[in-house]
Scaffold this motif. Structure first.
Motif, PDB file in Angstrom:
ATOM      1  N   GLU A 231      -1.640   0.893 -31.173  1.00  0.00           N
ATOM      2  CA  GLU A 231      -0.966   0.191 -30.071  1.00  0.00           C
ATOM      3  C   GLU A 231      -1.237  -1.302 -30.109  1.00  0.00           C
ATOM      4  O   GLU A 231      -0.384  -2.098 -29.724  1.00  0.00           O
ATOM      5  CB  GLU A 231      -1.428   0.753 -28.716  1.00  0.00           C
ATOM      6  CG  GLU A 231      -1.038   2.192 -28.450  1.00  0.00           C
ATOM      7  CD  GLU A 231      -1.968   3.213 -29.097  1.00  0.00           C
ATOM      8  OE1 GLU A 231      -2.986   2.797 -29.709  1.00  0.00           O
ATOM      9  OE2 GLU A 231      -1.671   4.417 -28.995  1.00  0.00           O
TER      10      GLU A 231
ATOM     11  N   GLN B 157      11.208   9.647 -29.680  1.00  0.00           N
ATOM     12  CA  GLN B 157       9.822   9.712 -30.185  1.00  0.00           C
ATOM     13  C   GLN B 157       9.082  10.870 -29.525  1.00  0.00           C
ATOM     14  O   GLN B 157       8.374  11.621 -30.177  1.00  0.00           O
ATOM     15  CB  GLN B 157       9.095   8.384 -29.932  1.00  0.00           C
ATOM     16  CG  GLN B 157       7.626   8.441 -30.356  1.00  0.00           C
ATOM     17  CD  GLN B 157       6.897   7.114 -30.282  1.00  0.00           C
ATOM     18  OE1 GLN B 157       7.515   6.049 -30.166  1.00  0.00           O
ATOM     19  NE2 GLN B 157       5.576   7.163 -30.365  1.00  0.00           N
ATOM     20  N   HIS B 158       9.198  10.989 -28.207  1.00  0.00           N
ATOM     21  CA  HIS B 158       8.748  12.190 -27.493  1.00  0.00           C
ATOM     22  C   HIS B 158       9.976  13.018 -27.161  1.00  0.00           C
ATOM     23  O   HIS B 158      11.005  12.474 -26.750  1.00  0.00           O
ATOM     24  CB  HIS B 158       7.970  11.824 -26.231  1.00  0.00           C
ATOM     25  CG  HIS B 158       6.576  11.333 -26.522  1.00  0.00           C
ATOM     26  ND1 HIS B 158       5.735  10.836 -25.568  1.00  0.00           N
ATOM     27  CD2 HIS B 158       5.876  11.286 -27.692  1.00  0.00           C
ATOM     28  CE1 HIS B 158       4.568  10.488 -26.124  1.00  0.00           C
ATOM     29  NE2 HIS B 158       4.636  10.743 -27.414  1.00  0.00           N
ATOM     30  N   TYR B 159       9.868  14.324 -27.345  1.00  0.00           N
ATOM     31  CA  TYR B 159      11.057  15.177 -27.277  1.00  0.00           C
ATOM     32  C   TYR B 159      10.804  16.488 -26.554  1.00  0.00           C
ATOM     33  O   TYR B 159      11.744  17.115 -26.087  1.00  0.00           O
ATOM     34  CB  TYR B 159      11.538  15.477 -28.715  1.00  0.00           C
ATOM     35  CG  TYR B 159      10.380  15.799 -29.645  1.00  0.00           C
ATOM     36  CD1 TYR B 159       9.865  17.072 -29.759  1.00  0.00           C
ATOM     37  CD2 TYR B 159       9.755  14.774 -30.361  1.00  0.00           C
ATOM     38  CE1 TYR B 159       8.765  17.330 -30.578  1.00  0.00           C
ATOM     39  CE2 TYR B 159       8.664  15.032 -31.178  1.00  0.00           C
ATOM     40  CZ  TYR B 159       8.178  16.315 -31.279  1.00  0.00           C
ATOM     41  OH  TYR B 159       7.089  16.565 -32.068  1.00  0.00           O
ATOM     42  N   ASP B 160       9.538  16.947 -26.435  1.00  0.00           N
ATOM     43  CA  ASP B 160       9.303  18.178 -25.678  1.00  0.00           C
ATOM     44  C   ASP B 160       9.809  17.959 -24.257  1.00  0.00           C
ATOM     45  O   ASP B 160       9.676  16.854 -23.706  1.00  0.00           O
ATOM     46  CB  ASP B 160       7.801  18.506 -25.602  1.00  0.00           C
ATOM     47  CG  ASP B 160       7.241  18.978 -26.928  1.00  0.00           C
ATOM     48  OD1 ASP B 160       8.035  19.265 -27.844  1.00  0.00           O
ATOM     49  OD2 ASP B 160       5.998  19.041 -27.049  1.00  0.00           O
TER      50      ASP B 160
ATOM     51  N   HIS C 140      -5.716  11.630 -25.340  1.00  0.00           N
ATOM     52  CA  HIS C 140      -4.771  11.732 -26.454  1.00  0.00           C
ATOM     53  C   HIS C 140      -4.912  10.633 -27.499  1.00  0.00           C
ATOM     54  O   HIS C 140      -4.162  10.611 -28.475  1.00  0.00           O
ATOM     55  CB  HIS C 140      -3.329  11.746 -25.939  1.00  0.00           C
ATOM     56  CG  HIS C 140      -2.882  10.414 -25.390  1.00  0.00           C
ATOM     57  ND1 HIS C 140      -3.120  10.023 -24.097  1.00  0.00           N
ATOM     58  CD2 HIS C 140      -2.216   9.380 -25.973  1.00  0.00           C
ATOM     59  CE1 HIS C 140      -2.615   8.820 -23.903  1.00  0.00           C
ATOM     60  NE2 HIS C 140      -2.063   8.394 -25.025  1.00  0.00           N
ATOM     61  N   ARG C 141      -5.859   9.693 -27.332  1.00  0.00           N
ATOM     62  CA  ARG C 141      -5.952   8.600 -28.307  1.00  0.00           C
ATOM     63  C   ARG C 141      -6.397   9.150 -29.658  1.00  0.00           C
ATOM     64  O   ARG C 141      -7.305   9.989 -29.732  1.00  0.00           O
ATOM     65  CB  ARG C 141      -6.976   7.544 -27.861  1.00  0.00           C
ATOM     66  CG  ARG C 141      -6.585   6.801 -26.604  1.00  0.00           C
ATOM     67  CD  ARG C 141      -6.073   5.393 -26.904  1.00  0.00           C
ATOM     68  NE  ARG C 141      -4.643   5.309 -26.964  1.00  0.00           N
ATOM     69  CZ  ARG C 141      -3.814   5.216 -25.908  1.00  0.00           C
ATOM     70  NH1 ARG C 141      -4.269   5.191 -24.684  1.00  0.00           N
ATOM     71  NH2 ARG C 141      -2.523   5.146 -26.078  1.00  0.00           N
TER      72      ARG C 141
ATOM     73  N   ARG D  83      -0.678  16.040 -28.873  1.00  0.00           N
ATOM     74  CA  ARG D  83      -1.424  15.514 -30.016  1.00  0.00           C
ATOM     75  C   ARG D  83      -2.791  16.186 -30.189  1.00  0.00           C
ATOM     76  O   ARG D  83      -3.239  16.403 -31.310  1.00  0.00           O
ATOM     77  CB  ARG D  83      -1.633  14.000 -29.854  1.00  0.00           C
ATOM     78  CG  ARG D  83      -2.327  13.405 -31.033  1.00  0.00           C
ATOM     79  CD  ARG D  83      -2.509  11.900 -30.947  1.00  0.00           C
ATOM     80  NE  ARG D  83      -2.830  11.451 -32.274  1.00  0.00           N
ATOM     81  CZ  ARG D  83      -2.017  10.801 -33.079  1.00  0.00           C
ATOM     82  NH1 ARG D  83      -0.838  10.442 -32.669  1.00  0.00           N
ATOM     83  NH2 ARG D  83      -2.397  10.479 -34.294  1.00  0.00           N
TER      84      ARG D  83
ATOM     85  N   ASN E 120       5.371   3.056 -30.859  1.00  0.00           N
ATOM     86  CA  ASN E 120       6.112   2.719 -32.067  1.00  0.00           C
ATOM     87  C   ASN E 120       7.580   2.396 -31.771  1.00  0.00           C
ATOM     88  O   ASN E 120       8.179   1.543 -32.437  1.00  0.00           O
ATOM     89  CB  ASN E 120       6.009   3.862 -33.087  1.00  0.00           C
ATOM     90  CG  ASN E 120       4.663   3.860 -33.802  1.00  0.00           C
ATOM     91  OD1 ASN E 120       3.872   2.914 -33.666  1.00  0.00           O
ATOM     92  ND2 ASN E 120       4.375   4.910 -34.558  1.00  0.00           N
TER      93      ASN E 120
HETATM   94  C1  UD1 Z   1       2.316   7.852 -28.492  1.00  0.00           C
HETATM   95  C2  UD1 Z   1       1.969   6.380 -28.602  1.00  0.00           C
HETATM   96  C3  UD1 Z   1       0.770   6.078 -27.725  1.00  0.00           C
HETATM   97  C4  UD1 Z   1       1.004   6.539 -26.306  1.00  0.00           C
HETATM   98  C5  UD1 Z   1       1.407   7.993 -26.288  1.00  0.00           C
HETATM   99  C6  UD1 Z   1       1.805   8.373 -24.886  1.00  0.00           C
HETATM  100  C7  UD1 Z   1       2.445   5.342 -30.790  1.00  0.00           C
HETATM  101  C8  UD1 Z   1       1.862   4.839 -32.039  1.00  0.00           C
HETATM  102  N1  UD1 Z   1       1.624   6.024 -29.980  1.00  0.00           N
HETATM  103  O1  UD1 Z   1       1.228   8.589 -29.011  1.00  0.00           O
HETATM  104  O2  UD1 Z   1       0.540   4.677 -27.709  1.00  0.00           O
HETATM  105  O3  UD1 Z   1      -0.191   6.371 -25.576  1.00  0.00           O
HETATM  106  O4  UD1 Z   1       2.552   8.187 -27.143  1.00  0.00           O
HETATM  107  O5  UD1 Z   1       1.755   9.745 -24.660  1.00  0.00           O
HETATM  108  O6  UD1 Z   1       3.590   5.135 -30.518  1.00  0.00           O
HETATM  109  N2  UD1 Z   1       4.239  15.706 -30.206  1.00  0.00           N
HETATM  110  C9  UD1 Z   1       4.796  16.867 -29.726  1.00  0.00           C
HETATM  111  N3  UD1 Z   1       5.842  16.762 -28.849  1.00  0.00           N
HETATM  112  C10 UD1 Z   1       6.344  15.584 -28.427  1.00  0.00           C
HETATM  113  C11 UD1 Z   1       5.766  14.400 -28.930  1.00  0.00           C
HETATM  114  C12 UD1 Z   1       4.722  14.469 -29.811  1.00  0.00           C
HETATM  115  O7  UD1 Z   1       4.377  17.964 -30.071  1.00  0.00           O
HETATM  116  O8  UD1 Z   1       7.287  15.568 -27.608  1.00  0.00           O
HETATM  117  C13 UD1 Z   1       3.085  15.802 -31.133  1.00  0.00           C
HETATM  118  C14 UD1 Z   1       3.486  15.825 -32.598  1.00  0.00           C
HETATM  119  O9  UD1 Z   1       2.602  16.674 -33.256  1.00  0.00           O
HETATM  120  C15 UD1 Z   1       3.232  14.404 -33.027  1.00  0.00           C
HETATM  121  C16 UD1 Z   1       2.044  13.998 -32.173  1.00  0.00           C
HETATM  122  O10 UD1 Z   1       2.249  14.664 -30.930  1.00  0.00           O
HETATM  123  O11 UD1 Z   1       2.950  14.275 -34.396  1.00  0.00           O
HETATM  124  C17 UD1 Z   1       1.941  12.508 -31.946  1.00  0.00           C
HETATM  125  O12 UD1 Z   1       3.146  11.972 -31.412  1.00  0.00           O
HETATM  126  P1  UD1 Z   1       3.488  10.412 -31.571  1.00  0.00           P
HETATM  127  O13 UD1 Z   1       4.712  10.084 -30.803  1.00  0.00           O
HETATM  128  O14 UD1 Z   1       3.439  10.002 -32.998  1.00  0.00           O
HETATM  129  O15 UD1 Z   1       2.257   9.687 -30.909  1.00  0.00           O
HETATM  130  P2  UD1 Z   1       1.420  10.025 -29.606  1.00  0.00           P
HETATM  131  O16 UD1 Z   1       0.066  10.481 -30.016  1.00  0.00           O
HETATM  132  O17 UD1 Z   1       2.230  10.891 -28.705  1.00  0.00           O
END
Ligand code: UD1
Ligand code: UDP
Length: 364
Positions: A129, A37-40, A203-204, A237, A97
């Motif tokens: 969340e 879900q997070h990848y950077d 970031h919310r 985000r 998620n």
């Molecule tokens: C997610 C969680 C949130 C948590 C947060 C922690 C859900 C619904 N939300 O939010 O509860 O507080 O992680 O940090 O699961 N993106 C990047 N690189 C990454 C990851 C994300 O550029 O490695 C960017 C992308 O544009 C992506 C956006 O961040 O669309 C949102 O990422 P996402 O994982 O959907 O939700 P977070 O806002 O990170």
């Protein structure tokens, strides 16, 4: 295999580390699955290095998308992995998620679900969340709670008492285990930061997705920076929206890339105050004794207010943020909590208590 840990987003790694370590000390068979879900590198790999987490046994690489797209990709990949790996129990963390997708997929396959950080409630269903928390707890066989309010919420929702365990907060295990490594001065020198500053992280979706709200936040942060420097590692985000609104245009606002865990907590430790909307940061500031102003109308972590250094700042109060930060930074208490109070069981031993619950027969 007994246990499969599901991690995917930044806060998951911090919570999983002490549980993996405690089960490892007991020699219990376990694997770690990263959903991607997070990848950077700065949102993921740095945490594995900082926390000494084992390299994941699998990485689904699901990446970003809408809630439905991301959850569907998560469930498809997790179903395949659960079927192949046949864990007895999957352990899910927090409220992202990846958490709810793993709980739902496991429940449908008849695999046990243990939820670390169960029972937290903001009672605000506009937060994704909160939806994830409610659904995950409903499906969990073992609910591992960080605080008494969480236990009460689960009981109120009809979760049988024998499924609920008050174990404390594993995120605080990670904090206390690494206290010697948080070198605020070293970080300050490395990044050329001023001696006195406020740390900020936002970031919310409710704060960073709407341009009007972002503009109000930028005005508030610039107001803070008129009085004291602001150092802000920017979550991906909010990056584009904050850039578009000119957040970095103030000479005393220092924008950084997201920091690794050790560097970020060092930044918090050295700060005069913190401005955030993060869940975990409300908890870490409570233990570090750093005043925390949380830009949200509610919190699912009320012990950080009753036993900690946290104060909520609603949208209507954003314009007052500079004055609130100045007061907090000057040492004025932000809430009525007794100084130095610590929430019960936030003592660094939650990972061991979780291992006790999950594998009672195989003590340390
Ligand atoms: C997610 C969680 C949130 C948590 C947060 C922690 C859900 C619904 N939300 O939010 O509860 O507080 O992680 O940090 O699961 N993106 C990047 N690189 C990454 C990851 C994300 O550029 O490695 C960017 C992308 O544009 C992506 C956006 O961040 O669309 C949102 O990422 P996402 O994982 O959907 O939700 P977070 O806002 O990170
Ligand atoms: N964190 C970090 N680098 C940052 C911001 C936060 O290492 O630049 C850490 C923070 O100390 C805490 C965790 O990430 O341990 C919290 O994650 P986040 O705020 O992304 O999620 P939330 O807790 O709001 O779900």
């Amino acid at each position: 295999m007994a246990f499969l840990h599901i991690v995917g987003a930044r806060p998951n790694f911090v919570k999983a580390a002490p549980v993996v370590a405690a089960l490892d000390r007991r020699g219990i068979a376990q694997q770690v699955l990263h959903t991607g879900q997070h990848y950077d590198e700065r949102m993921s790999a740095v945490f594995f290095r900082d926390l000494g987490l084992p390299r994941p046994d699998a990485d689904l690489g699901v990446g970003s998308g809408s809630h439905a797209q991301q959850t569907a990709a998560l469930m498809t990949g997790l179903e395949r992995e659960f079927t192949e790996r046949s864990p007895e129990t999957v352990i899910v963390y927090g409220d992202v998620n990846s958490t709810v997708a793993a709980a739902l997929t496991a429940a449908k396959l008849g695999i046990g679900v243990a939820h670390v950080e169960a029972g937290l409630r903001s009672f605000d269903r506009t937060m994704p969340e909160e939806v994830n928390r409610v659904v995950t707890d409903r499906l969990s066989d073992v609910c591992l709670a960080t605080s008494a309010d969480a236990v009460a919420h689960l009981a109120d929702e009809g979760v049988p008492a024998d499924r609920i365990h008050l174990v404390g907060n594993p995120m605080i295990d990670t904090l206390t285990a690494n206290l010697d490594r948080f070198d605020a001065e070293g970080l300050r020198v490395r990044h050329g930061l001023p001696a006195s500053y406020v740390a900020a992280t936002l970031h919310r979706p409710a704060n960073v997705d709407d341009p009007d709200t972002v503009a109000r936040l930028v005005a508030a942060v610039h107001g803070v920076a008129d009085r004291i420097d602001v150092v802000m590692p920017v979550h991906p985000r909010g990056r584009a929206a904050f850039d578009a609104a000119g957040l970095g245009g103030h000479p005393r606002v220092h924008l950084l890339e997201p920091l690794g865990y050790i560097d970020f907590v060092a930044l918090v430790r050295g700060a005069a105050a913190v401005v955030t909307d993060s869940g975990g940061v409300q908890e870490e500031t409570t233990i570090l004794g750093v005043p925390c102003l949380t830009l949200r109308p509610n919190t699912e972590r009320p012990v950080t207010i009753t036993h900690g250094t946290n104060r909520l700042v609603s949208r209507e109060e954003f314009a007052e943020l500079p004055a609130l930060v100045a007061k907090a930074a000057s040492g004025e208490p932000v809430n009525g909590a007794p100084a130095g109070a610590v929430p019960p069981l936030w003592d660094g031993a939650a990972g061991e208590r979780i291992a006790d619950v999950l594998s009672p027969a195989q003590g340390r």
